[in-house]
Design a protein around this motif. Structure first.
Motif, mmCIF file in Angstrom:
data_model
loop_
_atom_site.group_PDB
_atom_site.id
_atom_site.type_symbol
_atom_site.label_atom_id
_atom_site.label_comp_id
_atom_site.label_asym_id
_atom_site.label_seq_id
_atom_site.Cartn_x
_atom_site.Cartn_y
_atom_site.Cartn_z
ATOM 1 N N LEU A 1 -4.639 11.479 5.215
ATOM 2 C CA LEU A 1 -5.663 10.663 4.562
ATOM 3 C C LEU A 1 -6.547 11.544 3.683
ATOM 4 N N TRP B 1 -10.271 -4.611 4.436
ATOM 5 C CA TRP B 1 -9.315 -4.284 3.376
ATOM 6 C C TRP B 1 -9.958 -4.210 1.999
ATOM 7 N N TRP C 1 0.852 -1.178 0.000
ATOM 8 C CA TRP C 1 0.000 0.000 0.000
ATOM 9 C C TRP C 1 0.892 1.232 0.000
ATOM 10 N N PHE D 1 -5.793 -2.766 9.392
ATOM 11 C CA PHE D 1 -6.953 -3.128 8.582
ATOM 12 C C PHE D 1 -7.358 -4.547 8.954
ATOM 13 N N ALA E 1 -12.918 5.621 5.480
ATOM 14 C CA ALA E 1 -12.806 4.192 5.170
ATOM 15 C C ALA E 1 -13.185 3.295 6.348
ATOM 16 N N SER F 1 -12.593 -0.561 8.080
ATOM 17 C CA SER F 1 -11.345 -1.297 8.317
ATOM 18 C C SER F 1 -11.158 -2.475 7.361
ATOM 19 N N ASP G 1 -5.448 5.427 2.574
ATOM 20 C CA ASP G 1 -6.788 5.157 3.074
ATOM 21 C C ASP G 1 -7.586 6.459 3.166
ATOM 22 N N LYS H 1 -11.821 -0.990 0.641
ATOM 23 C CA LYS H 1 -11.127 0.297 0.562
ATOM 24 C C LYS H 1 -11.071 0.808 -0.877
ATOM 25 N N ILE I 1 -2.616 3.966 6.459
ATOM 26 C CA ILE I 1 -3.869 3.237 6.644
ATOM 27 C C ILE I 1 -4.560 3.806 7.880
ATOM 28 N N LYS I 2 -5.832 4.069 7.758
ATOM 29 C CA LYS I 2 -6.595 4.668 8.856
ATOM 30 C C LYS I 2 -6.445 3.840 10.136
#
Length: 335
Positions: free
Chosen positions: A191, A309, A51, A60, A305, A307, A301, A312, A55-56
């Motif tokens: 993000l 995967w 990625w 994930f 979003a 969680s 992310d 997304k 990522i938020k």
């Protein structure tokens, strides 16, 4: 372990850790690639996989399991194996393992190839889905270039204006055609918020300055350019000369004489054709020291979003047994 490529114009070094470009030098030893600096940005040109960006919340989920996700994935910290070498090319391989499956729940094989041709270096990435299900992933390039350009100082420079130190305002980024991209709004966590705004309209250049970034990122979409070039702002005459030299039939500038003992870097051209996103970034330093020109195939992310995967946005999809190929052409204009 480090491997090397060289020709009459450039010396290239690639580290097996991440198969990362760690050095690009002119034949007189002048650095082009950012050498890394502790406390500023201690990397050079990492590949972002599986990625790109954050990522938020730093994790994930996938089919009931939770996976931690640090910024930009993990492949840049993975040891690669050199699987092919020739006078002008090197290839490195990394594959999924029991360790990577804890971080990313898919089987894959990733091959990075670096090919040197005159003053052009092409970084090709091949991602193969070796599993039995569709793989969802992100990918991005993250090369950083010294700016202002590092130049070898000659005795003559001490007696004329050419010897004066350059600063960020002397440089610009230039697309090969006029562009009207949108700016993707990023939150303080990096993000995408889901908002976009016009960045510029029917223009081809972006002027640089010491305060353009201050640690923030410019994230663009809606481009149809084939390249973006980092260069010193030219006079009218030198601009016409530069444009003529870069529009040769094979798309590459005429290289300088290999016998030149004092080559000078004039511009760095980054190919971005068919890559949907372009990010521009530098560290929050008082004076601009480098700029990262980052073509990405996916985005971080989104702030909104979930969680899971596979829900997304903007991830790439790769069917079982298929291969996705990405290329980053870098052309160095040298006199």
């Amino acid at each position: 372990m480090q491997e090397h490529l060289c020709n009459d114009y450039l010396d290239i070094t690639i580290d097996s850790l991440g198969a990362e470009l760690v050095s690009i030098k002119l034949k007189n030893g002048t650095d082009i690639l950012w050498p890394g600096k502790e406390g500023v940005w201690n990397a050079h040109a990492p590949l972002l996989f599986p990625w790109a960006g954050r990522i938020k919340n730093g994790y994930f989920t996938h089919r009931g399991k939770t996976h931690e996700g640090n910024i930009h994935g993990f492949i840049s910290k993975a040891e690669h194996r050199c699987i092919a070498e020739s006078a002008d090319a090197l290839s490195f391989e990394a594959s999924s393992s029991s360790d990577t499956l804890k971080l990313f729940p898919y089987d894959f094989r990733l091959v990075q190839t670096f090919k040197l041709e005159n003053t052009k270096l092409t970084h090709t990435v091949e991602v193969t889905n070796t599993g039995a299900e569709t793989m969802f992933f992100g990918l991005g390039f993250h090369p950083g270039f010294i700016c202002p350009f590092a130049q070898e100082k000659t005795a003559a420079d001490n007696n004329n204006a050419a010897g004066k130190a350059k600063n960020a305002a002397d440089y610009e980024l230039v697309f090969d055609t006029a562009q009207s991209p949108d700016l993707i709004d990023l939150t303080k966590n990096g993000l995408p918020s889901g908002k976009k705004s016009s960045f510029m309209h029917n223009k081809s250049s972006i002027g640089l300055s010491d305060d353009l970034f201050r640690g923030s990122t410019i994230c663009l979409c809606g481009l149809n350019a084939e390249s973006i070039t980092l260069r010193e702002k030219p006079s009218r005459q030198s601009e016409d000369t530069f444009q003529t030299e870069t529009r040769v039939e094979d798309g590459m500038p005429e290289p300088p004489s290999p016998q030149s003992s004092s080559p000078v870097l004039k511009a760095v051209e980054v190919g971005i054709k068919d890559i949907p996103y372009l990010l521009l970034w530098s560290a929050a330093t008082e004076k601009l020291e480098f700029i990262c020109i980052e073509p990405w195939y996916s985005l971080p992310d989104f702030e909104s979003a979930e969680s899971e995967w596979e829900t997304k946005q903007n991830l790439l999809r790769l069917e079982a047994g298929k291969t996705f190929t990405a290329r980053l052409p870098l052309t160095f204009h040298i006199e």
